[in-house]
Design a protein around this motif. Structure first.
Motif, PDB file in Angstrom:
ATOM      1  N   PHE A   1     -30.618  -9.926   0.389  1.00 56.40           N
ATOM      2  CA  PHE A   1     -29.222  -9.600   0.136  1.00 56.40           C
ATOM      3  C   PHE A   1     -28.333 -10.320   1.145  1.00 56.40           C
ATOM      4  O   PHE A   1     -28.787 -10.754   2.202  1.00 56.40           O
ATOM      5  N   LYS A   2     -27.063 -10.431   0.808  1.00 54.83           N
ATOM      6  CA  LYS A   2     -26.107 -11.143   1.663  1.00 54.83           C
ATOM      7  C   LYS A   2     -25.770 -10.296   2.887  1.00 54.83           C
ATOM      8  O   LYS A   2     -25.394  -9.133   2.769  1.00 54.83           O
ATOM      9  N   ILE A   3     -25.927 -10.892   4.051  1.00 55.10           N
ATOM     10  CA  ILE A   3     -25.520 -10.254   5.303  1.00 55.10           C
ATOM     11  C   ILE A   3     -24.176 -10.845   5.701  1.00 55.10           C
ATOM     12  O   ILE A   3     -23.997 -12.067   5.724  1.00 55.10           O
ATOM     13  N   ALA A   4     -23.231  -9.999   6.003  1.00 55.02           N
ATOM     14  CA  ALA A   4     -21.865 -10.450   6.282  1.00 55.02           C
ATOM     15  C   ALA A   4     -21.780 -11.230   7.590  1.00 55.02           C
ATOM     16  O   ALA A   4     -22.582 -11.038   8.514  1.00 55.02           O
ATOM     17  N   GLU A   5     -20.773 -12.082   7.654  1.00 58.97           N
ATOM     18  CA  GLU A   5     -20.547 -12.911   8.823  1.00 58.97           C
ATOM     19  C   GLU A   5     -20.067 -12.119  10.028  1.00 58.97           C
ATOM     20  O   GLU A   5     -20.079 -12.639  11.149  1.00 58.97           O
ATOM     21  N   THR A   6     -19.684 -10.879   9.818  1.00 57.57           N
ATOM     22  CA  THR A   6     -19.087 -10.116  10.917  1.00 57.57           C
ATOM     23  C   THR A   6     -19.459  -8.644  10.856  1.00 57.57           C
ATOM     24  O   THR A   6     -19.634  -8.096   9.766  1.00 57.57           O
ATOM     25  N   PRO A   7     -19.557  -7.999  12.004  1.00 56.83           N
ATOM     26  CA  PRO A   7     -19.555  -6.533  12.017  1.00 56.83           C
ATOM     27  C   PRO A   7     -18.112  -6.050  11.868  1.00 56.83           C
ATOM     28  O   PRO A   7     -17.175  -6.859  11.813  1.00 56.83           O
ATOM     29  N   LYS A  38     -12.102  -6.034   1.826  1.00 55.67           N
ATOM     30  CA  LYS A  38     -12.132  -4.571   1.789  1.00 55.67           C
ATOM     31  C   LYS A  38     -13.476  -4.116   2.342  1.00 55.67           C
ATOM     32  O   LYS A  38     -14.429  -4.904   2.411  1.00 55.67           O
ATOM     33  N   CYS A  39     -13.559  -2.859   2.721  1.00 56.70           N
ATOM     34  CA  CYS A  39     -14.840  -2.403   3.256  1.00 56.70           C
ATOM     35  C   CYS A  39     -15.140  -0.958   2.874  1.00 56.70           C
ATOM     36  O   CYS A  39     -14.248  -0.149   2.597  1.00 56.70           O
ATOM     37  N   GLU A  40     -16.423  -0.689   2.852  1.00 53.57           N
ATOM     38  CA  GLU A  40     -16.953   0.646   2.578  1.00 53.57           C
ATOM     39  C   GLU A  40     -17.918   0.971   3.695  1.00 53.57           C
ATOM     40  O   GLU A  40     -18.694   0.103   4.119  1.00 53.57           O
ATOM     41  N   ILE A  41     -17.860   2.194   4.184  1.00 56.60           N
ATOM     42  CA  ILE A  41     -18.764   2.588   5.261  1.00 56.60           C
ATOM     43  C   ILE A  41     -19.650   3.731   4.802  1.00 56.60           C
ATOM     44  O   ILE A  41     -19.186   4.702   4.205  1.00 56.60           O
ATOM     45  N   MET A  99     -22.184  -0.796   6.708  1.00 60.02           N
ATOM     46  CA  MET A  99     -20.925  -1.276   6.142  1.00 60.02           C
ATOM     47  C   MET A  99     -21.194  -2.262   5.017  1.00 60.02           C
ATOM     48  O   MET A  99     -22.187  -2.998   5.043  1.00 60.02           O
ATOM     49  N   ARG A 100     -20.316  -2.261   4.030  1.00 56.39           N
ATOM     50  CA  ARG A 100     -20.330  -3.296   2.994  1.00 56.39           C
ATOM     51  C   ARG A 100     -18.932  -3.902   2.930  1.00 56.39           C
ATOM     52  O   ARG A 100     -17.946  -3.175   2.800  1.00 56.39           O
ATOM     53  N   LEU A 101     -18.856  -5.218   2.991  1.00 59.54           N
ATOM     54  CA  LEU A 101     -17.591  -5.925   2.879  1.00 59.54           C
ATOM     55  C   LEU A 101     -17.498  -6.567   1.505  1.00 59.54           C
ATOM     56  O   LEU A 101     -18.495  -7.084   0.990  1.00 59.54           O
ATOM     57  N   SER A 102     -16.298  -6.525   0.939  1.00 56.69           N
ATOM     58  CA  SER A 102     -16.132  -7.001  -0.440  1.00 56.69           C
ATOM     59  C   SER A 102     -14.758  -7.648  -0.619  1.00 56.69           C
ATOM     60  O   SER A 102     -13.775  -7.252   0.014  1.00 56.69           O
ATOM     61  N   LYS A 103     -14.714  -8.635  -1.517  1.00 59.18           N
ATOM     62  CA  LYS A 103     -13.450  -9.238  -1.923  1.00 59.18           C
ATOM     63  C   LYS A 103     -13.272  -9.162  -3.441  1.00 59.18           C
ATOM     64  O   LYS A 103     -12.313  -9.713  -3.979  1.00 59.18           O
ATOM     65  N   GLY A 104     -14.214  -8.500  -4.118  1.00 57.18           N
ATOM     66  CA  GLY A 104     -14.155  -8.367  -5.558  1.00 57.18           C
ATOM     67  C   GLY A 104     -13.621  -7.011  -5.984  1.00 57.18           C
ATOM     68  O   GLY A 104     -13.218  -6.193  -5.158  1.00 57.18           O
ATOM     69  N   ASN A 151     -19.040 -10.295  -5.943  1.00 60.02           N
ATOM     70  CA  ASN A 151     -18.763 -11.038  -4.720  1.00 60.02           C
ATOM     71  C   ASN A 151     -19.525 -12.357  -4.629  1.00 60.02           C
ATOM     72  O   ASN A 151     -19.716 -12.899  -3.543  1.00 60.02           O
ATOM     73  N   LYS A 152     -19.956 -12.863  -5.776  1.00 58.71           N
ATOM     74  CA  LYS A 152     -20.685 -14.134  -5.782  1.00 58.71           C
ATOM     75  C   LYS A 152     -19.787 -15.260  -5.278  1.00 58.71           C
ATOM     76  O   LYS A 152     -18.595 -15.308  -5.571  1.00 58.71           O
ATOM     77  N   ASP A 153     -20.398 -16.144  -4.506  1.00 53.07           N
ATOM     78  CA  ASP A 153     -19.702 -17.341  -4.008  1.00 53.07           C
ATOM     79  C   ASP A 153     -18.538 -17.014  -3.077  1.00 53.07           C
ATOM     80  O   ASP A 153     -17.653 -17.846  -2.866  1.00 53.07           O
TER      81      ASP A 153
END
Length: 400
Positions: free
Chosen positions: A35-41, A349-352, A372-377, A385-387
């Motif tokens: 799975f995709k790991i985000a670039e930031t905490p 956006k984010c979900e915790i 945490m999950r970060l999303s732009k979709g 959140n593909k691509d």
């Protein structure tokens, strides 16, 4: 969410650092994370932390009610899903909150979903440690994945106490379906490394009378005394191809660490039982007197699905009318996630997920970590959140 820290992190970020960070995680167990790991905490300010704690306390007040089991007796898919020897407390509880803004622009959590089932408890420890190792110069001291002064060592000791305890680790198993094929396999490897327990596919679990056992690498039988269950029942019910000697409905001489019944009791089914400023309005679809006129402000969720499967975010009356099994659906007020994480392009956006654990020594359920999950979709899931960059799985560091 804390401007100065975020600005400093982004200014010092580089793709090279990020790729080295991913490479380190993937090489830890010689396994590439699926799975995709985000670039930031995410850096969580004290005011939001206090609201998250308050929200968790409000929800636990309902879960801790003496009649909670009576309130949730309708949660089971059918009678054949009930597992014997249920305990009094869910060992693991996950509370997912979308981070929103109120009318005054203040950050506020809103409950999205909850589950009485273990999450990535050991991967999150690994992830937080690797963020610090690779980006530590811009992660301030005094910020932690945990609360109330809990350290990483204390966190791992508590997990070891509750999952293994005084039992021989060889006689404790993490149970899954084809664990090496699961998207969360990295967590299984991290669990085995920290606890020394066996990660076992359910098809390898053998049964003689009420005794469960498996064969070790030498072919020797090893009795199973504790089961740390990671099987999602949605998948189990779909996998009719599995050749199993063991059924969850069997009477067994083994202890569940995280009894399976809590998977149903603490779930989307619980949402309409909860009230308060941190909980969106939720209704059992079959108990609605009338369909709300403002359906654009609601989502439609199947009660028995996993990872967002079947969720409808653009609800219509015709869609509701077409559902024949309305007892299996929930109508829930939409939560408006706020784009509060500054990234290199558009904000995320984010979900915790507040990760809770019942401590058998204190007989209390406490917040021990987060995810945490970060999303732009439109939604948090991968397909939305593909691509995109600066999205995916992460962890939060709380301001003390």
């Amino acid at each position: 969410m804390i401007h100065d820290i975020r600005h400093n992190y982004n200014a010092n970020f580089s793709e090279e650092k990020y790729q080295a960070f991913l490479k380190d995680i993937n090489e830890t167990f010689n396994y590439k994370v699926k799975f995709k790991i985000a670039e930031t905490p995410v850096f969580i300010p004290k005011a939001l932390k206090l609201k998250l704690v308050e929200a968790c306390d409000d929800i636990m007040t309902v879960i801790n009610k003496p009649n909670f089991k009576e309130l949730t007796k309708g949660a089971f898919f059918d009678a054949n899903t009930i597992v014997p020897n249920e305990d009094e407390h869910s060992k693991f509880i996950q509370l997912d909150f979308g981070i929103c803004k109120d009318d005054n622009g203040n950050l506020v959590p809103k409950l999205i979903e909850l589950q009485g089932f273990p999450s990535l408890y050991f991967f999150q420890e690994l992830l937080g440690r690797k963020y610090r190792e690779h980006f530590g110069e811009v992660i301030p001291e005094g910020f932690s994945q945990h609360l109330n002064g809990m350290t990483d060592d204390g966190y791992l000791s508590l997990l070891r106490q509750e999952i293994v305890g005084e039992t021989d680790p060889k006689q404790v198993i993490l149970l899954e379906i084809e664990p090496e094929q699961q998207a969360t396999a990295i967590d299984f490897y991290a669990t085995a490394a920290k606890l020394g327990i066996k990660v076992l596919c359910i098809t390898k679990l053998k049964k003689r009378g009420k005794t469960l056992f498996y064969l070790d690498d030498t072919g020797t039988e090893v009795d199973v005394l504790k089961i740390y269950n990671r099987i999602i029942f949605d998948e189990l019910h779909q996998r009719t191809d599995l050749n199993m000697e063991f059924s969850f409905q069997d009477e067994i001489d083994a202890e569940w660490v995280g009894h399976p019944n809590w998977f149903y009791r603490i779930s989307k089914y619980t949402m309409p039982l909860l009230k308060g400023e941190y909980v969106p309005k939720s209704y059992y679809l079959d108990q609605l007197d009338s369909i709300p006129e403002d359906l654009e402000n609601y989502v439609l969720k199947p009660l028995y699905s996993f990872a967002g499967a079947g969720v409808q975010i653009h609800v219509t009356k015709d869609m509701i009318d077409a559902i024949t099994n309305k007892a299996n659906y929930l109508l829930q007020e939409k939560v408006a996630y706020a784009p509060v994480i500054e990234t290199m392009d558009v904000p995320a956006k984010c979900e915790i997920r507040m990760m809770l654990l019942h401590n058998s020594k204190t007989n209390k359920t406490e917040i021990v970590s987060n995810l945490m999950r970060l999303s732009k979709g439109e939604m948090v899931g991968v397909k939305y959140n593909k691509d995109k960059t600066w999205v995916g799985g992460s962890t939060g560091f709380f301001e003390e």
